[in-house]
Write an enzyme that holds these catalytic residues in place. Structure first.
Site, PDB file in Angstrom:
ATOM      1  NE  ARG A   1      20.214  41.224  63.483  1.00  0.00           N
ATOM      2  CZ  ARG A   1      20.729  42.442  63.430  1.00  0.00           C
ATOM      3  NH1 ARG A   1      21.087  43.102  63.305  1.00  0.00           N
ATOM      4  NH2 ARG A   1      19.903  43.022  64.865  1.00  0.00           N
TER       5      ARG A   1
ATOM      6  CE  LYS B   1      21.574  49.760  67.054  1.00  0.00           C
ATOM      7  NZ  LYS B   1      20.728  49.214  66.637  1.00  0.00           N
ATOM      8  CB  THR B   2      24.976  50.593  61.230  1.00  0.00           C
ATOM      9  OG1 THR B   2      25.070  49.474  61.760  1.00  0.00           O
ATOM     10  CG2 THR B   2      26.794  50.254  60.285  1.00  0.00           C
TER      11      THR B   2
ATOM     12  CD  GLN C   1      20.921  44.440  67.879  1.00  0.00           C
ATOM     13  OE1 GLN C   1      21.425  43.786  67.296  1.00  0.00           O
ATOM     14  NE2 GLN C   1      20.553  45.568  67.872  1.00  0.00           N
TER      15      GLN C   1
ATOM     16  CG  ASP D   1      28.227  50.354  64.530  1.00  0.00           C
ATOM     17  OD1 ASP D   1      27.178  50.323  65.336  1.00  0.00           O
ATOM     18  OD2 ASP D   1      27.912  49.840  63.347  1.00  0.00           O
ATOM     19  CD  GLU D   2      26.608  45.872  66.000  1.00  0.00           C
ATOM     20  OE1 GLU D   2      25.979  45.432  67.349  1.00  0.00           O
ATOM     21  OE2 GLU D   2      26.069  45.268  64.874  1.00  0.00           O
TER      22      GLU D   2
HETATM   23  P1  ATP Z   1      21.219  46.496  63.988  1.00  0.00           P
HETATM   24  O1  ATP Z   1      21.218  47.304  65.708  1.00  0.00           O
HETATM   25  O2  ATP Z   1      21.081  44.844  63.581  1.00  0.00           O
HETATM   26  O3  ATP Z   1      23.220  46.675  63.854  1.00  0.00           O
HETATM   27  P2  ATP Z   1      21.015  49.298  63.199  1.00  0.00           P
HETATM   28  O4  ATP Z   1      19.937  50.247  63.754  1.00  0.00           O
HETATM   29  O5  ATP Z   1      22.313  49.307  63.320  1.00  0.00           O
HETATM   30  O6  ATP Z   1      21.168  47.592  62.994  1.00  0.00           O
HETATM   31  P3  ATP Z   1      20.810  49.987  59.954  1.00  0.00           P
HETATM   32  O7  ATP Z   1      21.839  48.388  59.832  1.00  0.00           O
HETATM   33  O8  ATP Z   1      21.533  50.743  60.227  1.00  0.00           O
HETATM   34  O9  ATP Z   1      20.463  49.606  61.446  1.00  0.00           O
HETATM   35  O10 ATP Z   1      19.875  50.187  59.496  1.00  0.00           O
HETATM   36  C1  ATP Z   1      18.607  49.278  59.599  1.00  0.00           C
HETATM   37  C2  ATP Z   1      17.642  49.334  58.043  1.00  0.00           C
HETATM   38  O11 ATP Z   1      17.488  50.207  57.442  1.00  0.00           O
HETATM   39  C3  ATP Z   1      19.314  49.110  56.447  1.00  0.00           C
HETATM   40  O12 ATP Z   1      18.431  48.334  55.443  1.00  0.00           O
HETATM   41  C4  ATP Z   1      18.657  51.108  56.571  1.00  0.00           C
HETATM   42  O13 ATP Z   1      19.613  51.063  55.275  1.00  0.00           O
HETATM   43  C5  ATP Z   1      17.684  51.183  56.262  1.00  0.00           C
HETATM   44  N1  ATP Z   1      17.002  52.228  56.552  1.00  0.00           N
HETATM   45  C6  ATP Z   1      17.721  53.104  58.071  1.00  0.00           C
HETATM   46  N2  ATP Z   1      16.677  53.964  58.183  1.00  0.00           N
HETATM   47  C7  ATP Z   1      16.336  54.198  56.750  1.00  0.00           C
HETATM   48  C8  ATP Z   1      15.660  55.269  56.532  1.00  0.00           C
HETATM   49  N3  ATP Z   1      16.021  56.558  57.252  1.00  0.00           N
HETATM   50  N4  ATP Z   1      15.366  55.067  55.311  1.00  0.00           N
HETATM   51  C9  ATP Z   1      15.841  54.166  54.958  1.00  0.00           C
HETATM   52  N5  ATP Z   1      15.879  52.608  54.877  1.00  0.00           N
HETATM   53  C10 ATP Z   1      16.103  53.266  56.117  1.00  0.00           C
HETATM   54 MG    MG Z   2      24.536  48.303  62.659  1.00  0.00          MG
END
Ligand code: ATP
Ligand code: MG
Length: 719
Positions: free
Chosen positions: A603, A35-36, A251, A220-221
């Site tokens: 995490r 997402k981020t 979350q 975000d969040e």
């Molecule tokens: P949270 O809910 O904990 O905030 P999130 O959904 O925001 O998580 P991110 O932090 O954006 O998730 O991504 C999680 C990890 O996966 C990061 O290390 C990111 O770089 C990696 N990632 C996300 N998408 C891809 C992709 N398509 N290919 C490779 N790595 C990825």
């Molecule tokens: Mg995130």
């Protein structure tokens, strides 16, 4: 730079989200699904492909740390600086707005932010001035109540008292507190948001300006926005702006602070033409970790529901260690951190997470013994420590002597013979003729309203501040800080304090000068000191000393949100600790604790540990808690319980003061010694605890497992 760079390493749904040309976008997805990442790439996409100026973009994150990371990531992706873009937390952005439009927001130009300690002190003062009994009307409770009203966007006039006697007193406190804050020119955290919202509502021209500027808003969040934040967002967005929100209902962990997960549902209704994207692949964790997280969160009833999968392989099992007590737990944690580091891993890739701040102390002391550098986020806030707050109060007075909160705080610290009664008199006089305490003190000295001793002491204080202020223009920030701790006598006061406590206070004060040395001002229009003080108020707790050093990270589960670490240790996995005992009888709160467990587990990237203790001394009392239900919810197949062998592997260097070091000689027994007990049979001594008649011994018996016995009455036989 070409487009493919931005779309590299995005899966199909992520790419869809990044490039979507729908007006509004809602990405609703589980932890670690990117997402981020989508948010970052979408901003890059807008700038690079849609040719949108960074000046027109507003991005909101949950912590200042996350904001900094987001800006870095976009700048790296685009290889250009994005100075015009606003990225920050809701609070930070609101503060920025209020600073620019203080007049329209009906604030003095140099208004100060109150932290929660200062807020509490003002509320205590209000309670007293209203002649209310503070046993019956505890200031802490009023504080919580007032903040909740503000989080809902409610002023005293908006609250319907309905002849409810409780409410009418609360409203009275709220009203007086508000008057006091206005008089002092101070504003609390919740007020930042509400005031910024009102600024827009009351000043259409200001709002129009920002609506025209920020046509692209990204958050975000999103699951943790509260009512005021959501209204703020709705007010800012106009018919020609686009909004991207990303979040995860599983979350949402700030309900206790007014966050409304329902905002996710309202979004689609309030922002027409919203495209909803779901992401299902988790890129962060091994399947053991992800499965454990899914098993825990599955037990919550109110969920939007989603399927997360990973192709990162099973990985290692989750390790569970039940320690005898909190010291043994800390030892286990530190040993594992040590071997992680010895294998060549970075310290900062390992995090220890806990439910309550107080848990960190024991872990910290074990880390210190093993000489492992660590950093604590949140909680043990550097800038909230007493000595630092005193020094900052002096710095505030240098900047603005009419800052009453700062004045009251340090007028007699270090003690200089200005008694409670004198301060009361000054405050009273200030209130009566609506001037600052500084001006009141000055007037009272001139008018000879005080006895000679008090007048002299007060005059000396005023002179001191004047003297320090004279150098405001001439000296760099760090020397101003140095002056405030030296000339005020603060550092000397702590130097004279005995023991480690005084020592650590002196070190902290020195560290403050260090922080000033490293501070980079953002603008050239405002005094550097003012910028520094503002940043300190906003970032209290998020910033630690030694930013550059590679260090193990310690933080509460709450502050770990959004972050990821190859190695995670969740400490204190016990009932009453986690889930917190306050939450156990309220289903809503319990669900929130469960989401917090989900946040914690997700995490971890490669390695996850759960630790708990059979007995735990916390806040000065012993607790015997069963292992947390969240651990029990994880199917056995994903977990491995670590058991101590019947030999003692404790390194000799790990001997905390009262426990093991002296036990051998005093008890006549040794660690690792075989002993016999008339009921439990034979076993091995694993640990000693405490001294004197209450000293206890942990024995691992062959027949019945580990028992904790009172040494004096156990009648153990050496074998
Ligand atoms: P949270 O809910 O904990 O905030 P999130 O959904 O925001 O998580 P991110 O932090 O954006 O998730 O991504 C999680 C990890 O996966 C990061 O290390 C990111 O770089 C990696 N990632 C996300 N998408 C891809 C992709 N398509 N290919 C490779 N790595 C990825
Ligand atoms: Mg995130």
């Amino acid at each position: 730079m070409d487009v493919t760079e931005i779309l590299k390493n995005l899966n199909e749904s992520q790419e869809q989200a990044v490039t979507s040309d729908n007006q509004h976008l809602l990405v609703l997805a589980g932890a670690g699904s990117g997402k981020t990442r989508v948010l970052v790439h979408r901003i890059a996409w807008k700038v690079q492909v849609e040719n949108i100026s960074p000046f027109g973009i507003l991005a909101v994150t949950f912590t200042n740390k996350a904001a900094g990371e987001m800006r870095d990531r976009i700048e790296t992706l685009l290889a250009q600086s994005l100075r015009g873009m606003w990225v920050g937390t809701f609070h930070g952005l609101a503060h920025r707005l209020l600073k620019m439009h203080w007049n329209d927001a009906k604030l003095p130009e140099n208004f100060q932010i109150l932290d929660s300690d200062d807020q509490l002190r003002l509320i205590k003062r209000v309670t007293k001035s209203l002649d209310l009994d503070d046993q019956k009307w505890p200031p802490r409770q009023s504080q919580w109540w007032i903040n909740s009203q503000k989080d809902e966007g409610l002023r005293p006039d908006n609250i319907r008292e309905d002849k409810d006697p409780y409410l009418s007193v609360m409203v009275k406190i709220y009203r007086s507190y508000e008057e006091l804050c206005n008089r002092l020119g101070v504003i609390d955290f919740a007020e930042l948001l509400l005031r910024a919202l009102e600024l827009w509502k009351n000043c259409p021209s200001v709002l129009a300006h920002y609506q025209n500027r920020f046509k692209h808003i990204l958050i975000d969040e999103f699951q943790d926005t509260n009512s005021v934040q959501y209204q703020w967002l709705k007010t800012l967005s106009s018919s020609f702006s686009d909004v991207t929100a990303v979040g995860d209902d599983d979350q949402s962990i700030y309900g206790w602070r007014g966050a409304k997960v329902e905002n996710i549902l309202s979004f689609e209704r309030d922002f027409k033409e919203t495209k909803v994207v779901k992401l299902e692949q988790n890129y962060r964790s091994t399947s053991n970790i992800l499965n454990a997280a899914n098993a825990v969160i599955k037990r919550n009833a109110d969920r939007l529901g989603k399927n997360l999968w990973t192709d990162l392989g099973e990985g290692e099992p989750i390790f569970l260690y039940s320690a005898f007590n909190e010291n043994d737990e800390a030892r286990y944690i530190v040993e594992n951190l040590k071997s992680w580091i010895d294998q060549g891993n970075n310290r900062q890739d390992a995090a220890v997470l806990y439910r309550s701040n107080a848990q960190s102390r024991v872990i910290e002391s074990a880390l210190l013994q093993f000489d492992i550098p660590y950093r604590v986020y949140g909680g043990q806030r550097f800038f909230e420590r007493l000595e630092i707050k005193n020094a900052l109060a002096y710095m505030r007075l240098i900047l603005n002597c009419h800052d009453d909160v700062a004045f009251e705080r340090v007028v007699n610290i270090p003690p200089r013979g200005i008694g409670e009664r004198t301060v009361d008199a000054v405050r009273e006089h200030a209130r009566n003729i609506s001037i600052s305490m500084w001006s009141a003190a000055k007037a009272m000295i001139v008018d000879k309203n005080l006895n000679t001793r008090s007048a002299n002491a007060l005059a000396a204080f005023l002179n001191l501040i004047n003297e320090m202020s004279n150098t405001l223009e001439a000296l760099p920030l760090s020397e101003l800080a140095e002056n405030s701790i030296e000339m005020s006598g603060l550092i000397e006061m702590h130097r004279r304090e005995k023991g480690e406590r005084g020592q650590s206070r002196v070190e902290n004060l020195e560290e403050l000068v260090g922080a000033c040395k490293n501070f980079t001002p953002e603008s050239i229009d405002t005094p550097v000191l003012a910028q520094f003080l503002d940043q300190v108020s906003l970032e209290a707790g998020e910033r630690q000393a030694n930013e550059d050093q590679d260090a193990v990270q310690l933080m509460t589960l709450h502050s770990a949100k959004g972050l990821e670490f190859p190695l995670v240790i969740m400490a204190g996995m016990e009932e009453n600790l986690f889930p917190h005992k306050m939450s156990q009888n309220e289903p809503g709160r319990l669900e929130e604790e469960r989401r917090l467990a989900y946040v914690g587990i997700t995490r971890a990237m490669q390695k996850l540990y759960f630790t708990c203790a059979e007995t735990r001394n916390l806040y000065g009392t012993d607790h015997f808690n069963p292992v947390s239900r969240f651990v029990r919810d994880v199917p056995k197949e994903f977990m491995k319980e670590v058991r101590l062998k019947n030999t003692v592997i404790r390194p000799t260097s790990f001997s905390t003061n009262s426990r093991i070091s002296d036990s051998g000689d005093l008890t006549g027994f040794e660690l690792g010694q075989r002993v016999g007990h008339h009921v439990y049979g034979e076993g091995v001594i694993l640990n000693f605890e405490g001294n004197g008649p209450r000293a206890r011994v942990h024995v691992s018996f062959e027949q019945v497992g580990t028992k904790i016995l009172i040494l004096a009455s156990a009648n153990l036989q050496s074998l």
